[in-house]
Enzyme design. Sequence first.
Site, PDB file in Angstrom:
ATOM      1  N   GLU A 174     -35.985  -0.780   3.133  1.00 41.73           N
ATOM      2  CA  GLU A 174     -34.756  -1.411   2.658  1.00 41.73           C
ATOM      3  C   GLU A 174     -34.037  -2.153   3.782  1.00 41.73           C
ATOM      4  O   GLU A 174     -33.229  -3.044   3.514  1.00 41.73           O
ATOM      5  CB  GLU A 174     -33.822  -0.375   2.039  1.00 41.73           C
ATOM      6  N   SER A 209     -30.083   8.990  -0.051  1.00 44.87           N
ATOM      7  CA  SER A 209     -31.111   7.948  -0.004  1.00 44.87           C
ATOM      8  C   SER A 209     -31.187   7.073  -1.253  1.00 44.87           C
ATOM      9  O   SER A 209     -32.097   6.248  -1.359  1.00 44.87           O
ATOM     10  CB  SER A 209     -32.478   8.588   0.242  1.00 44.87           C
ATOM     11  N   LEU A 235     -26.116  17.240   8.260  1.00 44.71           N
ATOM     12  CA  LEU A 235     -26.130  16.123   9.200  1.00 44.71           C
ATOM     13  C   LEU A 235     -24.720  15.620   9.516  1.00 44.71           C
ATOM     14  O   LEU A 235     -24.543  14.820  10.421  1.00 44.71           O
ATOM     15  CB  LEU A 235     -26.994  14.982   8.654  1.00 44.71           C
ATOM     16  N   TYR A 252     -26.703   1.668   2.190  1.00 41.75           N
ATOM     17  CA  TYR A 252     -27.799   2.546   2.626  1.00 41.75           C
ATOM     18  C   TYR A 252     -28.664   1.848   3.657  1.00 41.75           C
ATOM     19  O   TYR A 252     -28.994   2.410   4.715  1.00 41.75           O
ATOM     20  CB  TYR A 252     -28.646   2.952   1.425  1.00 41.75           C
ATOM     21  N   LEU A 269     -35.480  13.669   7.927  1.00 51.64           N
ATOM     22  CA  LEU A 269     -35.671  13.114   6.582  1.00 51.64           C
ATOM     23  C   LEU A 269     -34.394  13.209   5.747  1.00 51.64           C
ATOM     24  O   LEU A 269     -34.388  12.844   4.579  1.00 51.64           O
ATOM     25  CB  LEU A 269     -36.811  13.845   5.860  1.00 51.64           C
ATOM     26  N   SER A 304     -36.463   2.804   6.904  1.00 48.69           N
ATOM     27  CA  SER A 304     -36.725   2.417   5.521  1.00 48.69           C
ATOM     28  C   SER A 304     -37.037   0.935   5.397  1.00 48.69           C
ATOM     29  O   SER A 304     -36.454   0.099   6.103  1.00 48.69           O
ATOM     30  CB  SER A 304     -35.505   2.749   4.652  1.00 48.69           C
TER      31      SER A 304
END
Length: 260
Positions: free
Chosen positions: A73, A30, A5, A94, A26, A71
Amino acid sequence: HFADLGDSCSLMKILNEVKPDEVYNLGAQSHVKVSFDVPEYTSDVVALGSLRLLEAIRHAGIDCRYYQASSSEMFGSAAPAQSELTPFQPRSPYACAKVYGHNITVNYRESYGMHASSGILFNHESPRRGETFVTRKITRAVARPKRGPKWTLRLGNLDAKRDWGYAPDYVEAMWRMLQQDSPGDYVIGTGESHTVRQFVERAFELVNLDWRDYVAIDPRYFRPAEVDHLEADASKARRALGWTAKVTFPELVRLMVAAD
């Protein structure tokens, strides 16, 4: 096929070779705690990695549907229960990077008409969870007494609350998003939250051990900025996707302990 990525050319090469109908992004660094140690790398892969993949799809001219792994988060310190309308209040590098990935997906959908959807997934666990994540760390630990002498499981904040679900249930939700006529963003979770302590208690009960004899609190595992309570309001997914979580919290813990 191999790509990164962080490497736009490798992403373009794969898209041209495979010509996929669906793309599920995905890829990430993480681990939330690790993101405080390597914030630049985390941001490059999680935030700019999403941009690189969207740009590669656009320039390749491939008519495909795109899924962005957002996410829970991202909600950070926002009050539960969190839905698609809850403002993001990220509390880690993150989470900040995931907010960018989420927003750039919305931007490409609105700017270029891409069928790009984001799943705002709450914690999804299984026996394949990485060994440094707290759930797997716990379930691996309860298997130790049969393999060795006295040991100690060191954990951080036992009072943090999370909405834990079973990863295969959540992958079904991802797929359902890309089968819709129109793209959109969906919160995916069970609607129940449990503390880390409750996860520990359940796991140790399954092997007839008293967790208090084995667990110690270690300040090294506290986050610089804690996320206290995440709990999903997945009513949109139930209504629009016909999706609900099938595996309950007690069954999830049992599955993971049994596997380890």
